[in-house]
Design an enzyme around this catalytic site. Structure first.
Site, PDB file in Angstrom:
ATOM      1  N   SER A   7       9.266  -2.429 -51.625  1.00  0.00           N
ATOM      2  CA  SER A   7      10.363  -1.458 -51.530  1.00  0.00           C
ATOM      3  C   SER A   7       9.838  -0.034 -51.431  1.00  0.00           C
ATOM      4  CB  SER A   7      11.254  -1.558 -52.770  1.00  0.00           C
ATOM      5  OG  SER A   7      11.751  -2.865 -52.908  1.00  0.00           O
TER       6      SER A   7
HETATM    7  N1  SAH Z   1      10.068  -5.596 -56.051  1.00  0.00           N
HETATM    8  C1  SAH Z   1       9.418  -6.054 -54.851  1.00  0.00           C
HETATM    9  C2  SAH Z   1      10.441  -6.290 -53.761  1.00  0.00           C
HETATM   10  C3  SAH Z   1       9.978  -7.289 -52.796  1.00  0.00           C
HETATM   11  S1  SAH Z   1      11.174  -7.713 -51.563  1.00  0.00           S
HETATM   12  C4  SAH Z   1       8.384  -5.070 -54.362  1.00  0.00           C
HETATM   13  O1  SAH Z   1       8.652  -3.879 -54.386  1.00  0.00           O
HETATM   14  O2  SAH Z   1       7.322  -5.485 -53.906  1.00  0.00           O
HETATM   15  C5  SAH Z   1      12.214  -8.832 -52.424  1.00  0.00           C
HETATM   16  C6  SAH Z   1      11.566 -10.052 -53.017  1.00  0.00           C
HETATM   17  O3  SAH Z   1      12.615 -10.853 -53.560  1.00  0.00           O
HETATM   18  C7  SAH Z   1      10.819 -10.926 -52.024  1.00  0.00           C
HETATM   19  O4  SAH Z   1       9.520 -11.143 -52.488  1.00  0.00           O
HETATM   20  C8  SAH Z   1      11.634 -12.213 -52.014  1.00  0.00           C
HETATM   21  O5  SAH Z   1      10.867 -13.384 -51.803  1.00  0.00           O
HETATM   22  C9  SAH Z   1      12.268 -12.208 -53.375  1.00  0.00           C
HETATM   23  N2  SAH Z   1      13.486 -13.004 -53.509  1.00  0.00           N
HETATM   24  C10 SAH Z   1      14.499 -13.149 -52.619  1.00  0.00           C
HETATM   25  N3  SAH Z   1      15.444 -13.970 -53.107  1.00  0.00           N
HETATM   26  C11 SAH Z   1      15.013 -14.362 -54.344  1.00  0.00           C
HETATM   27  C12 SAH Z   1      15.545 -15.229 -55.338  1.00  0.00           C
HETATM   28  N4  SAH Z   1      16.712 -15.869 -55.187  1.00  0.00           N
HETATM   29  N5  SAH Z   1      14.842 -15.391 -56.478  1.00  0.00           N
HETATM   30  C13 SAH Z   1      13.654 -14.765 -56.670  1.00  0.00           C
HETATM   31  N6  SAH Z   1      13.101 -13.940 -55.750  1.00  0.00           N
HETATM   32  C14 SAH Z   1      13.765 -13.743 -54.608  1.00  0.00           C
END
Ligand code: SAH
Length: 227
Positions: free
Chosen positions: A73
């Site tokens: 993000s």
């Molecule tokens: N906080 C992270 C955001 C990554 S993008 C960062 O800044 O690096 C969002 C993440 O949510 C992805 O890795 C995706 O695989 C995860 N995600 C999506 N749906 C999800 C779910 N139902 N349960 C757990 N993780 C999920």
């Protein structure tokens, strides 16, 4: 010409100087919580992405690919979400926090500096494992990693003082809200992929729920199941 102060902070694109610049940019974008700014000023954000992308890591409004069609993000969004959660506790350390969507682990690491314990859940095994190793190598110890679909939170460790969902949900899951402790705050992007409203849902001491809209944001979708 650079002054001695800037020079002493280092000039490389992944140096402490670039972290200091990011903090100033976040400040100018309206981020006020000094606790959040201090952590972002210290954490080596570039270590959460591949070497080829590291020079881009300190731009406030850039999402960066982390593989598996997922993204780290924007620093601005990490700051805004963390600030919204912490606003419930103006001083002292925050308690127990759940993050849904570990991804790179950057938001996780930010939370780990500000909270007693972080529970973070990720549905893509490879991302969860990389983040676990990365935070371990950084000496961060107060994080529990879960490999699971976190759409409905992580009930085993509930209740939480804060919950951050870092992927876009269709709606605010009542199950997630039920995992908030009294006084707890949930920050969650809600809406279609790439065009969500960031919402703050809070539970007061008496248990009543309030919701407010914070900002327009762009997240990858919250998906069901594991991968
Ligand atoms: N906080 C992270 C955001 C990554 S993008 C960062 O800044 O690096 C969002 C993440 O949510 C992805 O890795 C995706 O695989 C995860 N995600 C999506 N749906 C999800 C779910 N139902 N349960 C757990 N993780 C999920």
């Amino acid at each position: 010409m650079r002054d001695a102060h800037t020079h002493s902070q280092g000039r490389g694109l992944t140096s402490p100087g670039s972290r200091a610049k990011l903090v100033e940019e976040l400040r100018s974008l309206g981020v006020k919580d000094e606790r959040v700014l201090a952590v972002i000023g210290k954490l080596p954000r570039h270590e959460f992405v591949e070497p080829a992308l590291q020079a881009q890591a300190y731009k406030a409004d850039l999402t960066l690919p982390i593989g598996h069609a997922q993204t780290l993000s924007q620093a601005r969004v990490v700051a805004v979400m963390t600030e919204a959660m912490l606003a419930g506790k103006p001083s002292g350390k925050f308690g127990r926090v759940l993050e849904v969507g570990t991804g790179s682990g950057y938001q996780t690491a930010v939370l780990a500096q500000l909270c007693d314990t972080v529970f973070t859940v990720e549905r893509i095994k490879a991302l969860s494992e990389t983040a676990r190793k990365r935070l371990g190598a950084m000496g961060i110890k107060n994080v529990h990693f879960g490999y699971a679909d976190g759409t409905d939170g992580w009930s085993s460790f509930a209740p939480y003082d804060g919950i951050l969902v870092t992927a876009g949900a269709d709606s605010v899951s009542p199950v997630l809200v039920s995992q908030l402790a009294p006084g707890g705050r949930l920050v969650i992007p809600v809406g279609p992929s790439g065009r969500q409203l960031l919402k703050l849902v809070s539970r007061n001491a008496a248990g009543a729920i309030q919701s407010q809209d914070l900002a327009s944001v762009s997240f990858v979708p919250l998906l069901a199941g594991k991968q």
